[in-house]
Design a protein around this motif. Structure first.
Motif, PDB file in Angstrom:
ATOM      1  N   GLN B  78       5.857  -5.900   4.393  1.00  0.00           N
ATOM      2  CA  GLN B  78       5.870  -4.507   4.820  1.00  0.00           C
ATOM      3  C   GLN B  78       6.077  -3.584   3.626  1.00  0.00           C
ATOM      4  N   TRP B  79       6.936  -3.989   2.675  1.00  0.00           N
ATOM      5  CA  TRP B  79       7.162  -3.179   1.482  1.00  0.00           C
ATOM      6  C   TRP B  79       5.861  -3.038   0.682  1.00  0.00           C
ATOM      7  N   ASP B  80       5.131  -4.157   0.546  1.00  0.00           N
ATOM      8  CA  ASP B  80       3.843  -4.117  -0.163  1.00  0.00           C
ATOM      9  C   ASP B  80       2.892  -3.138   0.527  1.00  0.00           C
ATOM     10  N   LYS B  81       2.853  -3.230   1.836  1.00  0.00           N
ATOM     11  CA  LYS B  81       1.960  -2.379   2.632  1.00  0.00           C
ATOM     12  C   LYS B  81       2.334  -0.896   2.474  1.00  0.00           C
ATOM     13  N   ASN B  82       3.632  -0.614   2.545  1.00  0.00           N
ATOM     14  CA  ASN B  82       4.098   0.765   2.395  1.00  0.00           C
ATOM     15  C   ASN B  82       3.792   1.299   0.990  1.00  0.00           C
ATOM     16  N   ALA B  83       3.979   0.449  -0.004  1.00  0.00           N
ATOM     17  CA  ALA B  83       3.686   0.859  -1.379  1.00  0.00           C
ATOM     18  C   ALA B  83       2.200   1.192  -1.514  1.00  0.00           C
ATOM     19  N   ARG B  84       1.336   0.407  -0.842  1.00  0.00           N
ATOM     20  CA  ARG B  84      -0.103   0.699  -0.897  1.00  0.00           C
ATOM     21  C   ARG B  84      -0.417   2.046  -0.230  1.00  0.00           C
ATOM     22  N   SER B  85       0.276   2.356   0.856  1.00  0.00           N
ATOM     23  CA  SER B  85       0.075   3.658   1.519  1.00  0.00           C
ATOM     24  C   SER B  85       0.423   4.806   0.573  1.00  0.00           C
ATOM     25  N   LEU B  86       1.501   4.627  -0.178  1.00  0.00           N
ATOM     26  CA  LEU B  86       1.890   5.662  -1.143  1.00  0.00           C
ATOM     27  C   LEU B  86       0.858   5.768  -2.261  1.00  0.00           C
ATOM     28  N   GLN B  87       0.433   4.597  -2.759  1.00  0.00           N
ATOM     29  CA  GLN B  87      -0.584   4.550  -3.816  1.00  0.00           C
ATOM     30  C   GLN B  87      -1.835   5.337  -3.443  1.00  0.00           C
ATOM     31  N   GLU B  88      -2.308   5.121  -2.200  1.00  0.00           N
ATOM     32  CA  GLU B  88      -3.522   5.817  -1.734  1.00  0.00           C
ATOM     33  C   GLU B  88      -3.401   7.324  -1.916  1.00  0.00           C
ATOM     34  N   ARG B  89      -2.238   7.859  -1.522  1.00  0.00           N
ATOM     35  CA  ARG B  89      -2.027   9.300  -1.610  1.00  0.00           C
ATOM     36  C   ARG B  89      -1.938   9.751  -3.063  1.00  0.00           C
ATOM     37  N   LEU B  90      -1.242   8.960  -3.875  1.00  0.00           N
ATOM     38  CA  LEU B  90      -1.083   9.317  -5.288  1.00  0.00           C
ATOM     39  C   LEU B  90      -2.441   9.284  -5.996  1.00  0.00           C
ATOM     40  N   ASP B  91      -3.271   8.290  -5.632  1.00  0.00           N
ATOM     41  CA  ASP B  91      -4.599   8.170  -6.246  1.00  0.00           C
ATOM     42  C   ASP B  91      -5.496   9.362  -5.879  1.00  0.00           C
ATOM     43  N   LEU B  92      -5.226   9.976  -4.750  1.00  0.00           N
ATOM     44  CA  LEU B  92      -5.971  11.176  -4.340  1.00  0.00           C
ATOM     45  C   LEU B  92      -5.470  12.435  -5.067  1.00  0.00           C
ATOM     46  N   TYR B 110      13.815   3.290  -0.705  1.00  0.00           N
ATOM     47  CA  TYR B 110      13.037   3.833  -1.829  1.00  0.00           C
ATOM     48  C   TYR B 110      12.999   2.854  -2.998  1.00  0.00           C
ATOM     49  N   ILE B 111      14.101   2.147  -3.214  1.00  0.00           N
ATOM     50  CA  ILE B 111      14.201   1.220  -4.347  1.00  0.00           C
ATOM     51  C   ILE B 111      13.041   0.212  -4.338  1.00  0.00           C
ATOM     52  N   TYR B 112      12.670  -0.261  -3.153  1.00  0.00           N
ATOM     53  CA  TYR B 112      11.592  -1.263  -3.058  1.00  0.00           C
ATOM     54  C   TYR B 112      10.227  -0.653  -3.354  1.00  0.00           C
ATOM     55  N   MET B 113      10.084   0.641  -3.087  1.00  0.00           N
ATOM     56  CA  MET B 113       8.839   1.330  -3.434  1.00  0.00           C
ATOM     57  C   MET B 113       8.784   1.568  -4.946  1.00  0.00           C
TER      58      MET B 113
END
Lengths: 234, 234
Positions: B78-92, B110-113
């Protein structure tokens, strides 16, 4: 009879003027007197500098000397004297903001004023601040605690490392203890932590404080609670 | 090429909306996306509620599920998945504020992100917050540490009391170590604390970070410094 003023212990945060809380700003703006500890130590000037951004022009600044000495008698005398200076202003009905860098409950001179004025029945409110170790962890990108880690905060002296290693610890703070409340209460009693206080929803609606955690009704206490335990009276 | 956005880890403080920092407010106002951890645990909603006061109307809210389970595999996925969701937004090119109650470096999701996105080279800034234990100490009028006291922060599990008593401690934080710097560095090395970082003037002019404290020039380091030490990599 004139109403007495209120003493505010105001944490101005770790040094960046933007890292002060909105509440601390509001309190600084209403203060009649800004009490600032002054010593040869660097941090005290920073607290005053930050607070100066937010006070109104008419606010009087009261410098209170806190000498850097380990002579307990000299310290106690000066603390008594400083407390009397604060008392004089409060008795005049003035609201006094005593500023500290970081958080007022973590190694600040405010604690010695609080000790004295609480006993005399003054109206006191403490405004927490961001501790310097949180700001340091943020800029260095190092978590302070994750999962089951404990975090031990140690003032300068290296002897304290040894003390911490051998389990002599001034204060224990339990975060989110509700699931294990009874067990923690029992362990603290066994280990001689006679002063254990449970605080739930600090500063929020529904705030509750149990000075004796053995009297807490754990079924009723939720996640947002904290235990602060000491072996001695502070 | 489009510029990537910045991830902000924003501590909104202990629960009183007034106990958020001015900086946290400013960051929330500039965020394109407000990322809020959601779980069955109470605190997460409070963080979102507080942040909602300060965001602009156009800010999108991204709920990230953090399941309450001790199954490490489920958590990591789930942490990996959440980090990818954040990445998508940052990449935009979007600026994302990930909110946490209290301080982001103290037992937050937040630490895991941060762990994941630091490794990928994203631009990240952490805004510290007032921890709940500071707010609790303030309302209960109990000092957390004075004089030479150590302060030990322990997450819920009572087993951690035993660990703390026997000296197994996740993180050691030394406040104002400059007078004893070399001695502390030596003791930490002896005790197996291989990751010791020295931070001076965090978030202020003249900020410096030494990732290897044995390389620090102690004559040059003043009072406003902090050591954060761990035995393991985080």
């Amino acid at each position: 009879m004139k109403l007495k003023g209120r003493l505010y212990g105001v944490g101005v945060g770790p040094g960046d003027p933007e890292l002060i809380s909105i509440k601390a700003c509001r309190i600084l703006q209403l203060a009649d007197v800004l009490a600032a500890p002054s010593s040869s130590v660097e941090g005290t000037d920073i607290a005053l500098d930050i607070a100066s951004y937010y006070i109104k022009p008419s606010t009087e600044i009261l410098h209170l000397p806190f000498p850097m000495t380990s002579d307990r008698t000299v310290l106690e005398q000066q603390w008594d004297k400083n407390a009397r200076s604060l008392q004089e202003r409060l008795d005049l009905g003035q609201n006094v903001a005593f500023v500290t860098i970081g958080d007022p409950m973590i190694y600040s001179t405010y604690i010695y004023m609080l000790q004295r004025l609480v006993k005399l029945g003054y109206d006191i409110e403490t405004i927490p601040g961001i501790p310097s170790f949180c700001a340091s962890a943020a800029v260095a990108q190092i978590p302070l605690g994750k999962g089951g880690d404990a975090i031990t905060i140690i003032p300068g002296d290296p002897q304290k490392v040894l003390d911490a290693q051998s389990g002599i610890s001034g204060t224990l703070v339990f975060m989110k203890p509700s699931g294990h409340g009874r067990k923690i209460a029992h362990m603290l009693a066994q280990a001689g932590y006679r002063n254990a206080t449970l605080i739930s929803h600090a500063g929020q609606r529904g705030q509750k404080i149990w000075r004796d955690i053995s009297a807490a009704d754990w079924e009723d206490i939720d996640y947002m609670s904290i235990i602060i335990a000491r072996k001695d009276e502070w």
